[in-house]
Design a protein around this motif. Structure first.
Motif, PDB file in Angstrom:
ATOM      1  N   GLY A   1     -24.872  44.633  14.523  1.00 28.55           N
ATOM      2  CA  GLY A   1     -25.789  45.698  14.442  1.00 28.55           C
ATOM      3  C   GLY A   1     -26.169  46.323  15.805  1.00 28.55           C
ATOM      4  N   GLY A   2     -24.984  46.362  16.595  1.00 29.78           N
ATOM      5  CA  GLY A   2     -24.945  46.831  18.080  1.00 29.78           C
ATOM      6  C   GLY A   2     -25.132  48.399  17.787  1.00 29.78           C
ATOM      7  N   ASP A   3     -25.786  48.979  19.025  1.00 29.51           N
ATOM      8  CA  ASP A   3     -26.020  50.423  19.087  1.00 29.51           C
ATOM      9  C   ASP A   3     -24.612  51.204  18.964  1.00 29.51           C
ATOM     10  OD1 ASP A   3     -28.779  49.767  18.783  1.00 29.51           O
ATOM     11  OD2 ASP A   3     -29.140  50.087  20.782  1.00 29.51           O
ATOM     12  N   GLY A   4     -23.682  50.668  19.818  1.00 26.62           N
ATOM     13  CA  GLY A   4     -22.641  51.354  20.097  1.00 26.62           C
ATOM     14  C   GLY A   4     -21.385  50.843  19.747  1.00 26.62           C
ATOM     15  N   LEU A   5     -20.385  51.523  19.548  1.00 31.40           N
ATOM     16  CA  LEU A   5     -18.891  50.945  19.035  1.00 31.40           C
ATOM     17  C   LEU A   5     -18.472  50.014  20.151  1.00 31.40           C
ATOM     18  CD1 LEU A   5     -16.650  50.640  16.995  1.00 31.40           C
ATOM     19  CD2 LEU A   5     -15.691  52.607  18.332  1.00 31.40           C
TER      20      LEU A   5
ATOM     21  N   GLY B   1     -20.358  40.944  27.071  1.00 29.65           N
ATOM     22  CA  GLY B   1     -21.045  41.572  25.923  1.00 29.65           C
ATOM     23  C   GLY B   1     -22.472  41.527  25.995  1.00 29.65           C
ATOM     24  N   LEU B   2     -22.916  40.602  26.313  1.00 29.09           N
ATOM     25  CA  LEU B   2     -24.492  40.383  26.408  1.00 29.09           C
ATOM     26  C   LEU B   2     -25.052  41.157  27.800  1.00 29.09           C
ATOM     27  CD1 LEU B   2     -25.303  36.602  26.167  1.00 29.09           C
ATOM     28  CD2 LEU B   2     -25.553  38.233  24.334  1.00 29.09           C
TER      29      LEU B   2
ATOM     30  N   ARG C   1     -29.679  48.832  26.456  1.00 28.23           N
ATOM     31  CA  ARG C   1     -30.786  48.748  26.170  1.00 28.23           C
ATOM     32  C   ARG C   1     -31.862  49.431  27.104  1.00 28.23           C
ATOM     33  NH1 ARG C   1     -30.576  43.087  22.838  1.00 28.23           N
ATOM     34  NH2 ARG C   1     -29.526  43.873  21.019  1.00 28.23           N
ATOM     35  N   ALA C   2     -31.714  48.710  28.249  1.00 27.45           N
ATOM     36  CA  ALA C   2     -32.506  49.487  29.406  1.00 27.45           C
ATOM     37  C   ALA C   2     -32.529  50.906  29.651  1.00 27.45           C
ATOM     38  CB  ALA C   2     -32.068  48.383  30.780  1.00 27.45           C
ATOM     39  N   THR C   3     -31.038  51.149  29.647  1.00 33.07           N
ATOM     40  CA  THR C   3     -30.857  52.697  30.024  1.00 33.07           C
ATOM     41  C   THR C   3     -31.549  53.431  28.915  1.00 33.07           C
ATOM     42  OG1 THR C   3     -28.757  52.142  31.073  1.00 33.07           O
ATOM     43  CG2 THR C   3     -29.130  54.425  30.567  1.00 33.07           C
TER      44      THR C   3
ATOM     45  N   PRO D   1     -37.423  53.935  26.353  1.00 31.62           N
ATOM     46  CA  PRO D   1     -38.523  54.966  26.692  1.00 31.62           C
ATOM     47  C   PRO D   1     -39.185  54.605  28.052  1.00 31.62           C
ATOM     48  CG  PRO D   1     -38.881  54.151  24.635  1.00 31.62           C
ATOM     49  CD  PRO D   1     -37.606  53.466  25.016  1.00 31.62           C
ATOM     50  N   SER D   2     -39.204  53.226  28.474  1.00 31.72           N
ATOM     51  CA  SER D   2     -39.965  52.963  29.735  1.00 31.72           C
ATOM     52  C   SER D   2     -39.020  53.252  30.824  1.00 31.72           C
ATOM     53  CB  SER D   2     -40.075  51.521  29.744  1.00 31.72           C
ATOM     54  OG  SER D   2     -39.083  50.730  29.608  1.00 31.72           O
ATOM     55  N   SER D   3     -37.568  53.151  30.719  1.00 29.59           N
ATOM     56  CA  SER D   3     -36.694  53.369  31.735  1.00 29.59           C
ATOM     57  C   SER D   3     -36.457  55.068  32.242  1.00 29.59           C
ATOM     58  CB  SER D   3     -35.263  52.960  31.483  1.00 29.59           C
ATOM     59  OG  SER D   3     -34.726  53.807  30.388  1.00 29.59           O
TER      60      SER D   3
END
Length: 447
Positions: free
Chosen positions: A386-390, A432-433, A440-442, A445-447
């Motif tokens: 379920g990762g956000d990108g390929l 990977g991690l 995720r940090a990039t 919204p808080s970033s």
């Protein structure tokens, strides 16, 4: 400082498969040569110091794996040291054994505390392709060239022991049997590196149709694994391709393609009158091989394991005997039917590494190590599915496939201690991690 740390890791990506070949040309006494072989471990410690120091200086927060993995790992190390002290075992040998098992696990924490960007991920992958290409070239030369070619690539490592740690090269014997080993000391190291190359190749096809180029590449890796003489790695190639298809929801296609690939092989065997049992890869199914295995790895599983669980006290079973050879020898002296492979060298028990972990660290230690392993597995599995990108999913898929294959491989050798396989396993877990964390940090919204 962050760039320096990354460049050291980049260097190790290319250097480790070539380490023994390059060091053999340095004209120094053998003890100094063995010291030079520890430079890569020293570089890992330097990188860890840089990464942790930089992270704490900038954020006062140290990034960990989480989910209980870190706690399992810390308690495992503490328990191993306490067991050695309580039994009067050699603490230095215990520390060296833990270093061999966990030295590259540090890479996960190093990379988690560095900001791994997309361009840096591709740098890692390109460097691995370069290393893999060099091994392919050397392999082709070893396959097609005369025996003198093998001698050129023989490492300098001899069968010796330093501070209780065994240094051994089987490349001489393996070359005499017609096997290839690349630029490494044995076919175990070479085979482990082939599997790393295979997973980086097959994961390029997560969203592509797997036809001629995919199966052609898998066939090349299968052939090289077969030529290395490692039955375990040869079967692991098929296992990796199968698990890769399973994760993509294409198990049926893998089974159909595998069946179609076996048909011409079966026809060739039938018409040429070849006895399948005589083929190296299938000899494990013969009665002769079974008899030999009872004196080696199978004997360790069927003899050592039951007697360890039934003949010792509850405290011994729970906390293990430690890694001290004198204590292990005392345990073996009270046994009946000790496998021949253990006579004179009890460290050979590590040929079935899961059994060795149980004997050394007991049920408690094995449970803690497996708990760490399973927690890491679950984290990369979630990203792979379920990762956000390929790219996130591909990196997690690479780590996941290596973690899967590490389980059976450590039933037949100490792959957790093998430099090449262990380094790339934990490298990809860390990359990977860390890359997922960076994305995720990039994007938060808080970033």
């Amino acid at each position: 400082m962050r760039k320096i740390a990354l460049r050291i890791v980049y260097f190790l990506v290319v250097y480790l498969p070539l380490e023994d070949f390059l060091l053999k040309w340095i004209p120094v006494p053998y003890p100094i040569y063995l010291g030079l072989r520890q430079v890569s471990d020293g570089l890992i410690l330097i990188v860890a110091g840089i990464a942790i120091g930089t992270r704490l200086h900038s954020t006062q927060r140290f990034r960990t794996i989480g989910g209980g993995a870190d706690l399992c790992l810390v308690i495992f190390v503490v328990l191993a040291l306490v067991t050695a002290l309580a039994r009067g075992g050699d603490l230095l040998i215990t520390i060296l054994n833990l270093k061999a098992l966990l030295r590259y696990v540090l890479l996960v924490y190093v990379l988690l505390n560095l900001r791994i960007e997309r361009t840096e991920v591709f740098t890692f992958l390109r460097l691995i392709y370069v290393s893999l290409g060099l091994q392919f070239l050397v392999s082709l030369v070893q396959i097609a060239g005369p025996p003198s070619v093998d001698q050129f690539f023989f490492p300098r490592v001899q069968d010796t022991e330093v501070a209780g740690v065994q240094f051994k090269s089987t490349a001489y014997k393996e070359a005499e049997s017609g096997y290839i080993f690349g630029t490494m000391t044995n076919t175990i190291s070479y085979g482990g590196f082939l599997l790393v190359g295979l997973v980086t190749y097959v994961t390029r096809y997560i969203q592509r149709r797997r036809r001629l180029f995919y199966w052609g590449g898998v066939a090349i890796f299968f052939l090289l694994a077969f030529m290395s003489g490692s039955r375990a790695v040869t079967f692991a190639v098929a296992l990796l391709a199968g698990v890769d298809h399973y994760l993509s929801g294409r198990t049926g296609r893998f089974l159909r393609t595998g069946a179609l690939a076996l048909l011409p092989f079966a026809a060739l065997v039938f018409f040429l009158g070849i006895d399948v049992a005589d083929l190296h890869i299938f000899q494990i199914f013969s009665a002769e091989y079974l008899q030999i295995a009872m004196e080696q790895r199978l004997g360790i599983v069927l003899s050592i394991l039951p007697q360890f669980l039934t003949n010792l006290s509850v405290a011994d079973i729970l906390f293990g005997l430690s890694v001290d050879q004198a204590i292990i020898n005392q345990f073996l002296s009270n046994m009946m039917g000790v496998p021949a492979v253990l006579v004179g060298n009890v460290r050979t028990i590590e040929d079935v590494y899961w059994v060795a972990l149980l004997v050394y660290h007991g049920l408690a230690g094995l449970t803690l190590f497996v708990g760490f392993f399973v927690e890491v597995f679950q984290q990369v599995y979630r990203i792979a599915q379920g990762g956000d990108g390929l790219l996130q999913r591909r990196l997690a898929r690479i780590a996941l496939l290596l973690l899967v294959v590490a389980v059976p491989l450590n039933l037949i050798a100490q792959y957790f201690e093998t430099r090449q396989f262990s380094f790339y396993l934990w490298l990809f877990v860390g990359v990977g991690l860390a890359y997922t964390d960076t994305e995720r940090a990039t994007n938060s919204p808080s970033s």
